[in-house]
Design a protein around this motif. Sequence first.
Motif, mmCIF file in Angstrom:
data_model
loop_
_atom_site.group_PDB
_atom_site.id
_atom_site.type_symbol
_atom_site.label_atom_id
_atom_site.label_comp_id
_atom_site.label_asym_id
_atom_site.label_seq_id
_atom_site.Cartn_x
_atom_site.Cartn_y
_atom_site.Cartn_z
ATOM 1 N N ARG A 155 19.790 21.174 3.902
ATOM 2 C CA ARG A 155 19.632 20.810 5.310
ATOM 3 C C ARG A 155 18.747 19.566 5.426
ATOM 4 O O ARG A 155 17.800 19.392 4.645
ATOM 5 C CB ARG A 155 18.999 21.962 6.091
ATOM 6 N N PRO A 156 19.007 18.697 6.390
ATOM 7 C CA PRO A 156 18.185 17.489 6.560
ATOM 8 C C PRO A 156 16.699 17.785 6.671
ATOM 9 O O PRO A 156 15.872 17.062 6.095
ATOM 10 C CB PRO A 156 18.737 16.879 7.853
ATOM 11 N N ALA A 157 16.333 18.845 7.388
ATOM 12 C CA ALA A 157 14.917 19.183 7.536
ATOM 13 C C ALA A 157 14.296 19.549 6.194
ATOM 14 O O ALA A 157 13.143 19.190 5.906
ATOM 15 C CB ALA A 157 14.757 20.326 8.532
ATOM 16 N N GLU A 158 15.066 20.264 5.364
ATOM 17 C CA GLU A 158 14.556 20.640 4.046
ATOM 18 C C GLU A 158 14.364 19.423 3.167
ATOM 19 O O GLU A 158 13.346 19.285 2.478
ATOM 20 C CB GLU A 158 15.512 21.629 3.373
ATOM 21 N N ILE A 159 15.340 18.524 3.179
ATOM 22 C CA ILE A 159 15.214 17.297 2.388
ATOM 23 C C ILE A 159 14.030 16.475 2.892
ATOM 24 O O ILE A 159 13.251 15.926 2.100
ATOM 25 C CB ILE A 159 16.517 16.487 2.449
ATOM 26 N N GLY A 160 13.869 16.408 4.203
ATOM 27 C CA GLY A 160 12.754 15.652 4.766
ATOM 28 C C GLY A 160 11.406 16.179 4.313
ATOM 29 O O GLY A 160 10.462 15.397 4.082
ATOM 30 N N SER A 161 11.292 17.485 4.142
ATOM 31 C CA SER A 161 10.019 18.064 3.712
ATOM 32 C C SER A 161 9.729 17.796 2.243
ATOM 33 O O SER A 161 8.566 17.867 1.811
ATOM 34 C CB SER A 161 10.028 19.574 3.967
ATOM 35 N N ARG A 162 10.754 17.484 1.475
ATOM 36 C CA ARG A 162 10.567 17.322 0.031
ATOM 37 C C ARG A 162 9.767 16.068 -0.316
ATOM 38 O O ARG A 162 9.087 16.032 -1.352
ATOM 39 C CB ARG A 162 11.926 17.282 -0.674
ATOM 40 N N TYR A 163 9.815 15.031 0.508
ATOM 41 C CA TYR A 163 9.040 13.823 0.204
ATOM 42 C C TYR A 163 7.553 14.158 0.126
ATOM 43 O O TYR A 163 6.854 13.738 -0.803
ATOM 44 C CB TYR A 163 9.289 12.746 1.256
ATOM 45 N N GLY A 164 7.066 14.916 1.103
ATOM 46 C CA GLY A 164 5.665 15.305 1.080
ATOM 47 C C GLY A 164 5.330 16.215 -0.081
ATOM 48 O O GLY A 164 4.257 16.089 -0.698
ATOM 49 N N LEU A 165 6.247 17.120 -0.422
ATOM 50 C CA LEU A 165 6.024 18.003 -1.562
ATOM 51 C C LEU A 165 5.960 17.217 -2.862
ATOM 52 O O LEU A 165 5.156 17.529 -3.752
ATOM 53 C CB LEU A 165 7.134 19.053 -1.622
ATOM 54 N N ILE A 166 6.805 16.206 -2.975
ATOM 55 C CA ILE A 166 6.779 15.355 -4.171
ATOM 56 C C ILE A 166 5.453 14.611 -4.256
ATOM 57 O O ILE A 166 4.833 14.523 -5.325
ATOM 58 C CB ILE A 166 7.970 14.371 -4.157
ATOM 59 N N ASN A 167 4.988 14.066 -3.141
ATOM 60 C CA ASN A 167 3.707 13.348 -3.147
ATOM 61 C C ASN A 167 2.561 14.267 -3.561
ATOM 62 O O ASN A 167 1.695 13.883 -4.354
ATOM 63 C CB ASN A 167 3.444 12.745 -1.762
ATOM 64 N N ASP A 168 2.543 15.474 -3.017
ATOM 65 C CA ASP A 168 1.498 16.433 -3.382
ATOM 66 C C ASP A 168 1.582 16.790 -4.860
ATOM 67 O O ASP A 168 0.556 16.893 -5.551
ATOM 68 C CB ASP A 168 1.626 17.702 -2.541
ATOM 69 N N PHE A 169 2.804 16.991 -5.351
ATOM 70 C CA PHE A 169 3.025 17.333 -6.759
ATOM 71 C C PHE A 169 2.524 16.210 -7.664
ATOM 72 O O PHE A 169 1.805 16.461 -8.653
ATOM 73 C CB PHE A 169 4.515 17.575 -6.978
ATOM 74 N N GLU A 170 2.858 14.973 -7.343
ATOM 75 C CA GLU A 170 2.454 13.852 -8.186
ATOM 76 C C GLU A 170 0.950 13.601 -8.115
ATOM 77 O O GLU A 170 0.332 13.182 -9.106
ATOM 78 C CB GLU A 170 3.251 12.608 -7.812
ATOM 79 N N ARG A 171 0.329 13.855 -6.966
ATOM 80 C CA ARG A 171 -1.127 13.737 -6.881
ATOM 81 C C ARG A 171 -1.800 14.776 -7.792
ATOM 82 O O ARG A 171 -2.777 14.475 -8.485
ATOM 83 C CB ARG A 171 -1.604 13.917 -5.443
ATOM 84 N N THR A 172 -1.247 15.986 -7.800
ATOM 85 C CA THR A 172 -1.780 17.031 -8.671
ATOM 86 C C THR A 172 -1.671 16.621 -10.134
ATOM 87 O O THR A 172 -2.600 16.840 -10.925
ATOM 88 C CB THR A 172 -1.023 18.352 -8.439
ATOM 89 N N LEU A 173 -0.539 16.022 -10.504
ATOM 90 C CA LEU A 173 -0.364 15.558 -11.884
ATOM 91 C C LEU A 173 -1.399 14.491 -12.231
ATOM 92 O O LEU A 173 -2.029 14.548 -13.290
ATOM 93 C CB LEU A 173 1.041 14.989 -12.075
ATOM 94 N N ALA A 174 -1.566 13.517 -11.340
ATOM 95 C CA ALA A 174 -2.528 12.442 -11.595
ATOM 96 C C ALA A 174 -3.941 12.996 -11.738
ATOM 97 O O ALA A 174 -4.708 12.565 -12.606
ATOM 98 C CB ALA A 174 -2.460 11.409 -10.471
#
Length: 289
Positions: A155-174
Amino acid sequence: MPKKPAREQGRTLRDLLRLPPGEGVELSRYDARATPGAPDGKQAARADAERTGRQLARLQERLWAAGTAGDRRRVLLVLQGMDTSGKGGTVKHVIGQLNPSGCRITAFKAPTEEERRHDFLWRVRHALPEPGEIGIFDRSHYEDVLIARVRHLARPAEIGSRYGLINDFERTLADDGVTLVKCFLHISYDEQRRRLLRRLDRPDKHWKFDPGDIEERALWPAYQEAYELALERCSAPYAPWYLVPADRKWYRNWAISRLLLEQLRELDPRYPRARFDVAECRERLLKGT
């Protein structure tokens, strides 16, 4: 993009290829045949890439050695790009120069049934490099905002939420000691067609061709838009995107080698000190011969 060597510009290749975080991206403005920062000509770049490979191998060994002594730092190279942009070629020609024991290569395909039962980052977490390793993602978690968006797999809303989840995930990795090197391999529409035709012209390359590649080409504008959104929304100082012109294979290989070299030089991993008495062990060996 400038074509003079980065060292003559007084800037690193990361400076030249990094997309400014938070700014809009229009891929049509970037020349896929450009060679920013490269040495003068293909042969010079290939010779420089060989030297770079030897330096990379030495630094990789130091990183791996440091990891055995508790240094949690590691590198994650993320390769994204349209079909034929050279993700596999990069793994072969750049990562192939390194010790495979210190590398963790993952080529992400369509998710399995088990993977679909979890959130989209589940399988990515299981493929992350261990301390001291260099991880390489041939495609990555970004597929879930690329093909998923173009093919309407969520769903578009689900895909839209993934950008923020990716940013949070990559910050955790860093924050956990992962240096992210995210490379978008920028290939042109015409060059992709030439490469697909070469695969059809060579029987030894037929295994790399899928008739579905032709259908995907029809969706080129949608993929470009999806990439532009991902590059804009998921670029941060701790996880920037590097746009690597990929129409010239020799440049692509040289550039990614240099990007990795710059990152590893900055990390400056060191061999750990011996946790034993070196002189005493040496004496024991000499007495035993």
